[in-house]
Write a protein that holds these residues in place. Structure first.
Motif, PDB file in Angstrom:
ATOM      1  N   ASN A 508      26.703  36.309  44.785  1.00 12.00           N
ATOM      2  CA  ASN A 508      27.524  37.097  43.861  1.00 12.00           C
ATOM      3  C   ASN A 508      26.698  38.122  43.081  1.00 12.00           C
ATOM      4  O   ASN A 508      27.191  39.195  42.733  1.00 12.00           O
ATOM      5  CB  ASN A 508      28.253  36.176  42.881  1.00 12.00           C
ATOM      6  CG  ASN A 508      29.335  35.350  43.551  1.00 12.00           C
ATOM      7  OD1 ASN A 508      29.852  35.730  44.606  1.00 12.00           O
ATOM      8  ND2 ASN A 508      29.669  34.208  42.966  1.00 12.00           N
ATOM      9  N   LEU A 509      25.441  37.799  42.807  1.00  7.92           N
ATOM     10  CA  LEU A 509      24.598  38.700  42.009  1.00  7.92           C
ATOM     11  C   LEU A 509      24.244  39.986  42.749  1.00  7.92           C
ATOM     12  O   LEU A 509      24.073  41.039  42.132  1.00  7.92           O
ATOM     13  CB  LEU A 509      23.312  37.987  41.596  1.00  7.92           C
ATOM     14  CG  LEU A 509      23.450  36.973  40.456  1.00  7.92           C
ATOM     15  CD1 LEU A 509      22.220  36.088  40.372  1.00  7.92           C
ATOM     16  CD2 LEU A 509      23.660  37.705  39.130  1.00  7.92           C
ATOM     17  N   VAL A 510      24.124  39.919  44.068  1.00  8.47           N
ATOM     18  CA  VAL A 510      23.697  41.115  44.824  1.00  8.47           C
ATOM     19  C   VAL A 510      24.723  41.544  45.864  1.00  8.47           C
ATOM     20  O   VAL A 510      24.445  42.415  46.690  1.00  8.47           O
ATOM     21  CB  VAL A 510      22.340  40.854  45.519  1.00  8.47           C
ATOM     22  CG1 VAL A 510      21.231  40.675  44.497  1.00  8.47           C
ATOM     23  CG2 VAL A 510      22.417  39.654  46.455  1.00  8.47           C
ATOM     24  N   ALA A 511      25.917  40.966  45.784  1.00 14.35           N
ATOM     25  CA  ALA A 511      26.922  41.231  46.825  1.00 14.35           C
ATOM     26  C   ALA A 511      27.245  42.713  46.952  1.00 14.35           C
ATOM     27  O   ALA A 511      27.472  43.223  48.051  1.00 14.35           O
ATOM     28  CB  ALA A 511      28.194  40.437  46.524  1.00 14.35           C
ATOM     29  N   ASP A 512      27.295  43.429  45.823  1.00 15.52           N
ATOM     30  CA  ASP A 512      27.701  44.843  45.850  1.00 15.52           C
ATOM     31  C   ASP A 512      26.529  45.811  45.918  1.00 15.52           C
ATOM     32  O   ASP A 512      26.724  47.025  45.884  1.00 15.52           O
ATOM     33  CB  ASP A 512      28.533  45.167  44.593  1.00 15.52           C
ATOM     34  CG  ASP A 512      29.823  44.356  44.538  1.00 15.52           C
ATOM     35  OD1 ASP A 512      30.364  44.065  45.615  1.00 15.52           O
ATOM     36  OD2 ASP A 512      30.266  44.031  43.428  1.00 15.52           O
ATOM     37  N   SER A 513      25.314  45.302  46.011  1.00 14.27           N
ATOM     38  CA  SER A 513      24.137  46.175  45.967  1.00 14.27           C
ATOM     39  C   SER A 513      23.664  46.520  47.374  1.00 14.27           C
ATOM     40  O   SER A 513      23.465  45.638  48.210  1.00 14.27           O
ATOM     41  CB  SER A 513      22.995  45.507  45.201  1.00 14.27           C
ATOM     42  OG  SER A 513      21.839  46.310  45.245  1.00 14.27           O
TER      43      SER A 513
END
Length: 694
Positions: A508-513
């Motif tokens: 969840n912390l890097v899902a959109d990066s």
């Protein structure tokens, strides 16, 4: 198609060349008219006089379309004469050169300027919608503001936006990067395709460093100034300045050239471009704007701060102050702009500005500060020799009352800590990090401090302590969790969550990066969750990116080797490992060898490739990630299908053994592949050997 002028003859004349004389141009126009109307073929004269006679005797009204005309005085005067001779004549002129052509023209003459031709917000909205890439109003307003509505740039935006859509209203940095890339592409292509400019890139970049462009300002450039200026104007790169013979670059074009100048002209310490303007009438305003940049940065409003830096850079003027004042002004602006661009996720511009600040401010406190921050940037990128070189320059004693003294001191400490962590010297790194002052109002290297502390927590097997510290800091200073700060902090948080085995939180912390800095985290996550094929695909995708830093390249190489091993392809793992060893020898990086699980580290050690001496005995002891295999829960039916695959049975044979239909087995196979993160039966068998199945 219908004829737009059914009662008229249209004579088209293409662009005139740079060396085209007026009489030669009138001959071309005459030849075009002669092809359209009946003219005595025996006529020998083909110049302006012949054209006047031909138009006066024509039976049908004529429209002349003169495309790309160079409007010198002779041509402009001739057009006026033709219009005065023939009331029925129409002339449509497309030109980028300035002239007094409007004077003495008929009253119904209409002259469109670049401002008239620029795209408005409504026109851009409609154009993008018709091109299949509709955008929200705020996006279009930002695009028009940043491009000045230049048609050549707007025309290329649909392709860029379709391949890199804007995720949300907070992604100003992302949008600006897309738009700037298009502007840079258009500008570079325009210069490259013009023979007169193709080998004059340096004079072009230098010409963008002053407010206006005149033949006098080009006196020392070594170019034919009149031809140079006329060529720039004919390409649409410069425009006339009202009430002045000078020319000026549109803001968007000028910023593009200045961005390229930072990269291509690094050794220009005596120039005062890209500076806080030193002229008396503008200096105070620019100083106030630079103060606003610092204030916005401290509030986490990095995109706004970067926009002001862009504006200040586009105002670049030669300083009227003393040489010493000029150098300090140049260095101070470049230092602040470099920090701003770094936090606004514009790394190349950031490094270029910091190098200029170090060079322009050599021997001054600002130059020392720039060297310290530049050393930190190199350390973050995994460039050990460059970082140590930047930090080892001689410095005068720091005066702690200076505004940036604590910032530069912290930069040096973080850089030294990262270098120690990369060498697996945890005790040295700990001693350095405990000396960094705790503050309720942290300086601007807040995220880099957290990144170093989190990295040490991983190395010392205390991920929970690292997470608690980072979460507490984010609660105290949520405004700083933006831009590159967010990229750094979320990347290290994700790695800490992986070390604790909480894969969902890490995801969840890097899902959109999609930032390159998080590429190793994505690949590591796939590997640790039983998807070596997915990890390998990410390694191949990101590992060849030319923007990949040595740190990212080495981490991806180690992960690529581990993924190949997990897939049972040891032969393919060795080239990855050889690459990682070569990078380690170049940079001094050892830590990436420890950024895998102990099981993976053992497998890498069994490949017969000698790891660096210092890393070999420590790789197993310091391996960071969970010793237990990830648990994958299968249904009894899925487990039976997997057992069948391991036994080498086909789907039809499994169906017979289990007394079910082939379609039922295929359904179970799809579910099994999804849980194991694979796409084939062979990969499912390999993945099962590396996972704990429940």
């Amino acid at each position: 198609m219908t004829d737009p002028e059914p009662c008229r003859v249209i004579a088209y004349v293409g662009p005139s060349t740079a060396d085209s004389a007026a009489d030669r141009y009138w001959t071309r126009i005459f030849d075009s008219v002669r092809r359209c109307i009946d003219i005595d073929a025996s006529r020998t004269s083909r110049g302006f006089a012949a054209l006047r006679t031909a138009l006066s005797t024509a039976d049908t009204p004529v429209t002349l379309v003169l495309d790309g005309t160079r409007l010198d005085e002779d041509v402009a005067e001739g057009i006026g004469t033709l219009l005065a001779d023939e009331p029925t004549l129409r002339i449509v002129v497309a030109t980028r050169t300035t002239s007094s052509a409007g004077a003495g023209m008929p009253s119904d003459t209409r002259i469109l300027t670049s401002a008239d031709l620029a795209f408005t917000v409504d026109e851009t909205t409609a154009y993008l919608r018709d091109a299949g890439v509709p955008q929200e109003r705020w996006v279009v307003e930002r695009i028009v503001h940043r491009t000045g509505g230049l048609p050549a740039v707007i025309g290329r935006l649909p392709t860029a936006l379709s391949s890199a859509p804007i995720p949300g209203a907070t992604e100003l940095e992302h949008l600006d990067r897309i738009v700037d890339a298009v502007i840079d592409s258009v500008t570079a292509r325009t210069i490259k395709n013009e023979p007169l400019l193709a080998h004059l890139l340096r004079p072009v970049l230098m010409s963008a460093m002053t407010d206006s462009l005149t033949c006098a300002s080009l006196a020392e450039s070594g170019v034919d100034a009149p031809t140079f200026v006329t060529t720039l104007e004919s390409l649409g790169l410069v425009e006339s300045v009202p009430g002045s013979p000078a020319r000026a670059y549109p803001d968007a074009v000028r910023r593009s050239l200045l961005r390229r100048a930072v990269a291509d002209l690094p050794a220009e310490p005596t120039r005062t471009y890209l500076v806080v303007p030193g002229a008396v009438d503008r200096g105070s305003d620019s100083a106030a704007l630079l103060g606003q940049v610092v204030a916005l940065r401290k509030e986490g409003r990095f995109a706004e701060a970067a926009s002001i830096c862009d504006d200040l850079a586009s105002r670049a003027v030669s300083s009227s102050g003393t040489p010493e004042t000029t150098v300090v002004s140049d260095a101070a602006f470049c230092f602040q702009a470099g920090l701003t661009y770094f936090f606004a996720v514009r790394p190349h511009e950031a490094m270029g500005m910091l190098r200029r600040a170090r060079s322009a401010g050599a021997g001054t406190p600002v130059g020392e500060d720039a060297a310290a921050v530049l050393g930190l940037m190199h350390a973050l990128r995994g460039e050990g020799p460059e970082a140590r070189a930047a930090l080892s320059t001689d410095r005068s004693p720091r005066r702690h009352h200076r505004n940036n003294a604590r910032l530069a001191h912290t930069a040096e400490q973080i850089a030294a800590a990262l270098l120690a962590i990369d060498r697996l010297e945890s005790d040295v790194a700990l001693d350095i990090l405990v000396d960094i002052e705790a503050s309720t109002a942290p300086n601007e290297l807040w995220a880099l401090t957290l990144y170093a502390q989190g990295s040490l927590a991983l190395l010392t097997h205390t991920p929970m302590d690292g997470l608690r510290r980072i979460k507490a800091e984010i609660r105290k200073h949520p405004e700083l969790h933006a831009g590159y700060n967010a990229v750094l902090v979320n990347a290290i948080r994700a790695d800490l969550e992986l070390a604790l085995g909480d894969f969902d939180r890490a995801r969840n912390l890097v899902a959109d990066s999609t930032h390159l800095f998080t590429a190793p985290v994505h690949a590591r996550m796939r590997l640790l969750t039983g998807d070596p094929a997915g990890s390998e695909a990410l390694v191949h995708h990101y590992g060849t990116d030319p923007n990949c830093t040595p740190r990212q390249a080495m981490e991806l190489a180690v992960l690529g080797a581990a993924a190949a091993c997990a897939l049972g392809r040891d032969t393919e793992a060795r080239p990855h490992l050889d690459r990682s060893i070569a990078l380690s020898q170049q940079t001094g990086l050892l830590r990436p060898f420890t950024m895998v699980s102990p099981l993976m580290a053992r497998h890498l050690g069994s490949l017969g490739v000698d790891l660096p001496t210092a890393a070999e005995p420590t790789a197993l002891d310091t391996a960071t990630y969970p010793k237990s295999k990830p648990v994958v829960r299968l249904t009894p039916r899925e487990r039976a299908v997997l057992d069948g695959l391991i036994a080498g049975r086909s789907a039809r044979t499994i169906a017979k053994v289990e007394f079910v239909s082939v379609n039922t087995v295929k359904t179970q196979l799809r579910s099994l592949y999804r849980k194991l993160g694979v796409n084939s039966g062979k990969d499912a068998v390999i993945a099962a050997r590396h996972l704990m199945l429940d």
